[in-house]
Scaffold this active site. Structure first.
Site, mmCIF file in Angstrom:
data_model
loop_
_atom_site.group_PDB
_atom_site.id
_atom_site.type_symbol
_atom_site.label_atom_id
_atom_site.label_comp_id
_atom_site.label_asym_id
_atom_site.label_seq_id
_atom_site.Cartn_x
_atom_site.Cartn_y
_atom_site.Cartn_z
ATOM 1 N N GLU A 10 0.876 -1.169 0.000
ATOM 2 C CA GLU A 10 0.000 0.000 0.000
ATOM 3 C C GLU A 10 0.913 1.218 0.000
ATOM 4 O OE1 GLU A 10 -3.156 -0.167 -0.477
ATOM 5 O OE2 GLU A 10 -3.345 -2.338 -0.176
ATOM 6 N N ASP A 53 -7.434 10.241 -1.873
ATOM 7 C CA ASP A 53 -7.956 9.072 -2.591
ATOM 8 C C ASP A 53 -7.302 7.791 -2.095
ATOM 9 O OD1 ASP A 53 -9.594 10.699 -4.050
ATOM 10 O OD2 ASP A 53 -8.286 10.767 -5.813
ATOM 11 N N HIS A 153 -8.412 -2.013 1.479
ATOM 12 C CA HIS A 153 -7.222 -2.687 0.962
ATOM 13 C C HIS A 153 -6.189 -2.791 2.087
ATOM 14 C CE1 HIS A 153 -7.768 -2.195 -3.629
ATOM 15 N NE2 HIS A 153 -8.936 -2.035 -3.033
#
Length: 236
Positions: A10, A53, A153
């Site tokens: 990530e 985002d 995620h």
């Protein structure tokens, strides 16, 4: 022994070249296509905020990451862990690009220098399912992998899901796998039998059976307009 590391990251945003950094690394180990449970997971302090985002996708706030180690503190352990393995990554150019930038900042060689190869499951999925939705969620749904726990995620969870997806996508290879370390298990013993002394009985059709067969053949010939192949041979 075949060793693979299913890998995910990530990040604070989409562009490593513009200063975005890795904030989470998740690795799942497969040996001979079996999960070993020897996984690796880091949260990292990127020394910058995530884009809005990106934050909506991973949910890892600056406050949460502030006391986590920086990449320099874990790089040696990470590189030792992946050494010599094949990396399995979904959309590999993205993750590899970010890791290469992190390594470059520390004066280290690129990721490919440490591993035996890199397989991109997104590229593989596009070949197998052209025109289909080939995101990780899409593949989980298509292949029956339970992803109900994936609300945000997360690198380790996504790597675990991808490991299952990869095994399902390539399960036809199972029959080709040979464990070089267990030759006794993979060798097949072939025993020869002498069949020369065995007489097999020949059962001939009766006149009634032959007549019934001829009637069926005639009906088939009529339904095909006299084009059946056996009539061609009979008349030649």
């Amino acid at each position: 022994m075949s060793r693979q590391i299913v890998f995910d990251t990530e990040t604070t945003g989409l562009s490593a070249e513009n200063g975005d950094r890795v904030i989470e690394i998740g690795c799942v180990e497969l040996v001979n296509r079996k999960l070993t449970g020897r996984n690796l997971h880091y949260y990292l302090n990127p020394e910058r905020d995530s884009h809005e985002d990106a934050l909506r996708i991973h949910g890892l706030t600056t406050e949460f990451l502030r006391d986590k180690p920086k990449f320099v503190a874990v790089v040696d352990e990470f590189l030792d862990y992946i050494q010599g393995a094949e990396l399995i990554i979904h959309n590999a150019p993205f993750d590899v690009g970010f890791l290469n930038k992190e390594l470059e900042l520390l004066g280290r060689p690129p990721l490919k220098s440490y591993v035996s190869g890199i397989l991109d499951t997104l590229a593989l999925a596009k070949e197998m399912y052209p025109g289909k939705r080939n995101s990780l969620n899409g593949l989980c749904e298509r292949l029956g992998v339970d992803n109900t726990g994936r609300t945000l995620h997360g690198a380790l969870l996504d790597a675990e899901l991808l490991a299952d997806v990869y095994v399902y996508m390539t399960r036809g290879q199972d029959a080709l796998l040979i464990d070089a370390g267990s030759e006794e298990e993979t060798q097949t013993q072939v025993v020869a039998f002498d069949l020369s002394g065995i007489e097999l009985p020949v059962l001939e059709a009766s006149e009634q059976e032959l007549a019934a067969h001829a009637d069926v053949m005639t009906q088939l010939d009529k339904s095909s307009g006299g084009k059946t192949i056996w009539r061609t041979f009979e008349n030649s």
